[in-house]
Design a protein around this motif. Structure first.
Motif, PDB file in Angstrom:
ATOM      1  N   LEU A  30      34.174  77.979   2.847  1.00 19.21           N
ATOM      2  CA  LEU A  30      33.479  77.561   4.060  1.00 19.21           C
ATOM      3  C   LEU A  30      33.510  76.045   4.233  1.00 19.21           C
ATOM      4  O   LEU A  30      33.674  75.538   5.354  1.00 19.21           O
ATOM      5  CB  LEU A  30      32.033  78.061   4.033  1.00 19.21           C
ATOM      6  CG  LEU A  30      31.832  79.574   4.138  1.00 19.21           C
ATOM      7  CD1 LEU A  30      30.357  79.929   4.025  1.00 19.21           C
ATOM      8  CD2 LEU A  30      32.412  80.107   5.440  1.00 19.21           C
ATOM      9  N   ALA A  31      33.358  75.319   3.126  1.00 18.94           N
ATOM     10  CA  ALA A  31      33.411  73.862   3.204  1.00 18.94           C
ATOM     11  C   ALA A  31      34.803  73.402   3.646  1.00 18.94           C
ATOM     12  O   ALA A  31      34.932  72.468   4.459  1.00 18.94           O
ATOM     13  CB  ALA A  31      33.053  73.253   1.847  1.00 18.94           C
ATOM     14  N   ALA A  32      35.834  74.048   3.120  1.00 19.91           N
ATOM     15  CA  ALA A  32      37.196  73.676   3.511  1.00 19.91           C
ATOM     16  C   ALA A  32      37.438  73.944   4.987  1.00 19.91           C
ATOM     17  O   ALA A  32      38.046  73.126   5.699  1.00 19.91           O
ATOM     18  CB  ALA A  32      38.209  74.441   2.654  1.00 19.91           C
TER      19      ALA A  32
ATOM     20  N   ALA B 253      38.272  71.330   7.986  1.00 11.75           N
ATOM     21  CA  ALA B 253      39.485  71.521   8.770  1.00 11.75           C
ATOM     22  C   ALA B 253      39.170  71.583  10.257  1.00 11.75           C
ATOM     23  O   ALA B 253      39.870  70.985  11.084  1.00 11.75           O
ATOM     24  CB  ALA B 253      40.196  72.798   8.321  1.00 11.75           C
ATOM     25  N   VAL B 254      38.099  72.289  10.615  1.00 11.30           N
ATOM     26  CA  VAL B 254      37.748  72.427  12.027  1.00 11.30           C
ATOM     27  C   VAL B 254      37.301  71.094  12.618  1.00 11.30           C
ATOM     28  O   VAL B 254      37.664  70.727  13.744  1.00 11.30           O
ATOM     29  CB  VAL B 254      36.640  73.488  12.196  1.00 11.30           C
ATOM     30  CG1 VAL B 254      36.087  73.468  13.621  1.00 11.30           C
ATOM     31  CG2 VAL B 254      37.183  74.875  11.870  1.00 11.30           C
ATOM     32  N   ARG B 255      36.526  70.338  11.860  1.00  9.40           N
ATOM     33  CA  ARG B 255      35.946  69.112  12.401  1.00  9.40           C
ATOM     34  C   ARG B 255      36.938  67.948  12.447  1.00  9.40           C
ATOM     35  O   ARG B 255      36.810  67.048  13.274  1.00  9.40           O
ATOM     36  CB  ARG B 255      34.724  68.712  11.579  1.00  9.40           C
ATOM     37  CG  ARG B 255      33.547  69.665  11.770  1.00  9.40           C
ATOM     38  CD  ARG B 255      32.284  69.130  11.124  1.00  9.40           C
ATOM     39  NE  ARG B 255      31.149  70.017  11.317  1.00  9.40           N
ATOM     40  CZ  ARG B 255      30.373  70.034  12.400  1.00  9.40           C
ATOM     41  NH1 ARG B 255      30.615  69.198  13.393  1.00  9.40           N
ATOM     42  NH2 ARG B 255      29.357  70.883  12.489  1.00  9.40           N
TER      43      ARG B 255
ATOM     44  N   PHE C  82      36.916  75.657  18.614  1.00 12.40           N
ATOM     45  CA  PHE C  82      36.658  76.640  17.559  1.00 12.40           C
ATOM     46  C   PHE C  82      35.422  76.175  16.793  1.00 12.40           C
ATOM     47  O   PHE C  82      35.411  75.059  16.251  1.00 12.40           O
ATOM     48  CB  PHE C  82      37.860  76.755  16.614  1.00 12.40           C
ATOM     49  CG  PHE C  82      37.768  77.934  15.695  1.00 12.40           C
ATOM     50  CD1 PHE C  82      38.215  79.176  16.095  1.00 12.40           C
ATOM     51  CD2 PHE C  82      37.216  77.804  14.420  1.00 12.40           C
ATOM     52  CE1 PHE C  82      38.128  80.275  15.243  1.00 12.40           C
ATOM     53  CE2 PHE C  82      37.123  78.887  13.575  1.00 12.40           C
ATOM     54  CZ  PHE C  82      37.579  80.124  13.988  1.00 12.40           C
ATOM     55  N   PRO C  83      34.376  76.972  16.746  1.00 15.33           N
ATOM     56  CA  PRO C  83      33.132  76.523  16.114  1.00 15.33           C
ATOM     57  C   PRO C  83      33.277  76.428  14.606  1.00 15.33           C
ATOM     58  O   PRO C  83      33.875  77.308  13.979  1.00 15.33           O
ATOM     59  CB  PRO C  83      32.130  77.609  16.506  1.00 15.33           C
ATOM     60  CG  PRO C  83      32.970  78.822  16.734  1.00 15.33           C
ATOM     61  CD  PRO C  83      34.263  78.328  17.302  1.00 15.33           C
ATOM     62  N   PRO C  84      32.729  75.405  13.992  1.00 14.82           N
ATOM     63  CA  PRO C  84      32.760  75.296  12.529  1.00 14.82           C
ATOM     64  C   PRO C  84      31.829  76.328  11.887  1.00 14.82           C
ATOM     65  O   PRO C  84      30.927  76.854  12.550  1.00 14.82           O
ATOM     66  CB  PRO C  84      32.278  73.874  12.272  1.00 14.82           C
ATOM     67  CG  PRO C  84      31.462  73.524  13.463  1.00 14.82           C
ATOM     68  CD  PRO C  84      32.081  74.241  14.621  1.00 14.82           C
ATOM     69  N   PRO C  85      32.040  76.637  10.611  1.00 10.63           N
ATOM     70  CA  PRO C  85      31.199  77.635   9.939  1.00 10.63           C
ATOM     71  C   PRO C  85      29.710  77.339   9.994  1.00 10.63           C
ATOM     72  O   PRO C  85      28.896  78.259  10.059  1.00 10.63           O
ATOM     73  CB  PRO C  85      31.722  77.606   8.494  1.00 10.63           C
ATOM     74  CG  PRO C  85      33.133  77.165   8.606  1.00 10.63           C
ATOM     75  CD  PRO C  85      33.150  76.198   9.745  1.00 10.63           C
ATOM     76  N   SER C  86      29.336  76.053   9.952  1.00  4.81           N
ATOM     77  CA  SER C  86      27.908  75.725   9.999  1.00  4.81           C
ATOM     78  C   SER C  86      27.266  76.213  11.295  1.00  4.81           C
ATOM     79  O   SER C  86      26.139  76.728  11.298  1.00  4.81           O
ATOM     80  CB  SER C  86      27.716  74.215   9.851  1.00  4.81           C
ATOM     81  OG  SER C  86      28.417  73.510  10.876  1.00  4.81           O
ATOM     82  N   VAL C  87      27.987  76.093  12.407  1.00  2.12           N
ATOM     83  CA  VAL C  87      27.465  76.561  13.695  1.00  2.12           C
ATOM     84  C   VAL C  87      27.408  78.084  13.720  1.00  2.12           C
ATOM     85  O   VAL C  87      26.426  78.686  14.199  1.00  2.12           O
ATOM     86  CB  VAL C  87      28.341  76.033  14.843  1.00  2.12           C
ATOM     87  CG1 VAL C  87      27.893  76.618  16.177  1.00  2.12           C
ATOM     88  CG2 VAL C  87      28.302  74.513  14.884  1.00  2.12           C
ATOM     89  N   VAL C  88      28.447  78.728  13.204  1.00  5.21           N
ATOM     90  CA  VAL C  88      28.479  80.196  13.180  1.00  5.21           C
ATOM     91  C   VAL C  88      27.344  80.750  12.321  1.00  5.21           C
ATOM     92  O   VAL C  88      26.658  81.703  12.709  1.00  5.21           O
ATOM     93  CB  VAL C  88      29.845  80.686  12.652  1.00  5.21           C
ATOM     94  CG1 VAL C  88      29.840  82.206  12.501  1.00  5.21           C
ATOM     95  CG2 VAL C  88      30.972  80.257  13.586  1.00  5.21           C
ATOM     96  N   LEU C  89      27.124  80.154  11.147  1.00  2.00           N
ATOM     97  CA  LEU C  89      26.045  80.611  10.273  1.00  2.00           C
ATOM     98  C   LEU C  89      24.678  80.401  10.921  1.00  2.00           C
ATOM     99  O   LEU C  89      23.775  81.231  10.776  1.00  2.00           O
ATOM    100  CB  LEU C  89      26.116  79.879   8.932  1.00  2.00           C
ATOM    101  CG  LEU C  89      27.324  80.214   8.050  1.00  2.00           C
ATOM    102  CD1 LEU C  89      27.336  79.327   6.812  1.00  2.00           C
ATOM    103  CD2 LEU C  89      27.292  81.682   7.630  1.00  2.00           C
ATOM    104  N   ARG C  90      24.527  79.309  11.646  1.00  2.00           N
ATOM    105  CA  ARG C  90      23.252  79.071  12.339  1.00  2.00           C
ATOM    106  C   ARG C  90      23.007  80.131  13.404  1.00  2.00           C
ATOM    107  O   ARG C  90      21.904  80.692  13.500  1.00  2.00           O
ATOM    108  CB  ARG C  90      23.269  77.676  12.975  1.00  2.00           C
ATOM    109  CG  ARG C  90      21.949  77.291  13.653  1.00  2.00           C
ATOM    110  CD  ARG C  90      22.125  76.014  14.452  1.00  2.00           C
ATOM    111  NE  ARG C  90      23.047  76.224  15.573  1.00  2.00           N
ATOM    112  CZ  ARG C  90      23.657  75.242  16.237  1.00  2.00           C
ATOM    113  NH1 ARG C  90      23.465  73.975  15.882  1.00  2.00           N
ATOM    114  NH2 ARG C  90      24.463  75.508  17.240  1.00  2.00           N
ATOM    115  N   GLU C  91      24.035  80.435  14.183  1.00  2.04           N
ATOM    116  CA  GLU C  91      23.882  81.456  15.215  1.00  2.04           C
ATOM    117  C   GLU C  91      23.669  82.836  14.592  1.00  2.04           C
ATOM    118  O   GLU C  91      22.924  83.663  15.141  1.00  2.04           O
ATOM    119  CB  GLU C  91      25.119  81.483  16.120  1.00  2.04           C
ATOM    120  CG  GLU C  91      25.306  80.229  16.952  1.00  2.04           C
ATOM    121  CD  GLU C  91      24.137  79.978  17.891  1.00  2.04           C
ATOM    122  OE1 GLU C  91      23.498  80.958  18.328  1.00  2.04           O
ATOM    123  OE2 GLU C  91      23.853  78.801  18.190  1.00  2.04           O
TER     124      GLU C  91
END
Length: 253
Positions: free
Chosen positions: A17-19, A23-25, A34-43
């Motif tokens: 997830l960190a990688a 990569a996304v940012r 494309f939303p980063p994992p932090s945004v997806v996990l928050r939602e």
């Protein structure tokens, strides 16, 4: 010791997830959304309190459970019958080998045309997809029954039904359980796929469609994440049940 694989798995997921986050940012081309994992996990966390999503999860799990139960009720007796009667198995083998490779997703449009009731249509597709792992594993389990054990029971005067009940079914039960566990994952895939293609009033797939129509990629991925979590939970629970019920089989293998 039992917690070590879990810790390693969690560490692997965190690194992945960190990688992806980095990569996304920092590496995606400009204009690519494309939303980063932090945004997806928050939602995904917010979805736990979303009544529409929870209603969709309940609808998906209902179709999943209904289809899986029917598949088991059909496939286990059929597998036992075919495994007990070699002539019947040889006669049915060409049909089984023809139907089994057909992609289950490909029959969804046909099911939509033939079955007007939404729940029945989705359950039928799930049944078709889930039957094969249970049936094939049951057949395999019946073939693996020790013939010496069956001959020994017959030598004491037991009939075919008694041999089936006392030897064949207990010996094949672990294989049946493995088939059910595999079918559970397949059933969940088809439950969501049927919702994505056929729509409906509620379901994880229906929620993904609505999120996509609003260009909410983050919500689409968050809902998909919960679908994956449901599959992982089902597999974990069924695997734990297998280990608890069939310890003798694991010790023997």
């Amino acid at each position: 010791m039992t917690g070590t694989p879990v810790i390693r798995g969690a560490a692997g997921v965190a690194v992945f997830l960190a990688a992806v986050e980095l990569a996304v940012r920092f590496t995606l081309a400009e204009g690519v959304v494309f939303p980063p994992p932090s945004v997806v996990l928050r939602e995904a966390a917010f979805l736990v309190a979303d009544p529409d999503f929870l209603a969709g999860v309940a609808a998906t799990l209902l179709n999943w459970a209904l289809g899986l139960l029917v598949a088991v009720a059909v496939a286990v007796p059929a597998g036992v019958a075919l495994g007990t009667l070699p002539a019947a198995e040889r006669a049915a083998r060409p049909l089984l080998e023809f139907m089994r490779p057909i992609p289950s997703v490909a029959i969804i449009p046909l099911a939509i045309l033939l079955i007007p009731v939404d729940t029945a249509m989705k359950a039928a597709v799930i049944v078709y997809a889930s039957v094969w792992p249970v049936l094939i594993n049951t057949l395999y389990g019946m073939r693996e029954v020790d013939p010496l054990a069956k001959d020994s029971l017959r030598s004491f005067g037991f009939g075919r039904l008694a041999v089936l009940w006392r030897v064949s079914l207990p010996s094949a039960a672990p294989f049946m359980a493995t088939g059910v566990r595999i079918a559970a994952g397949v059933a969940l895939i088809l439950a969501v796929s049927a919702e994505l293609l056929a729509g409906g009033s509620a379901g994880i797939g229906v929620y993904v469609i609505k999120a996509g129509s609003g260009n909410r990629t983050d919500l689409m991925l968050a809902a998909t994440l919960w679908a994956g979590a449901a599959g992982l939970l089902a597999n974990t629970l069924l695997q734990a049940a297998e280990r608890r019920l069939f310890r003798w089989h694991e010790a023997g293998t």
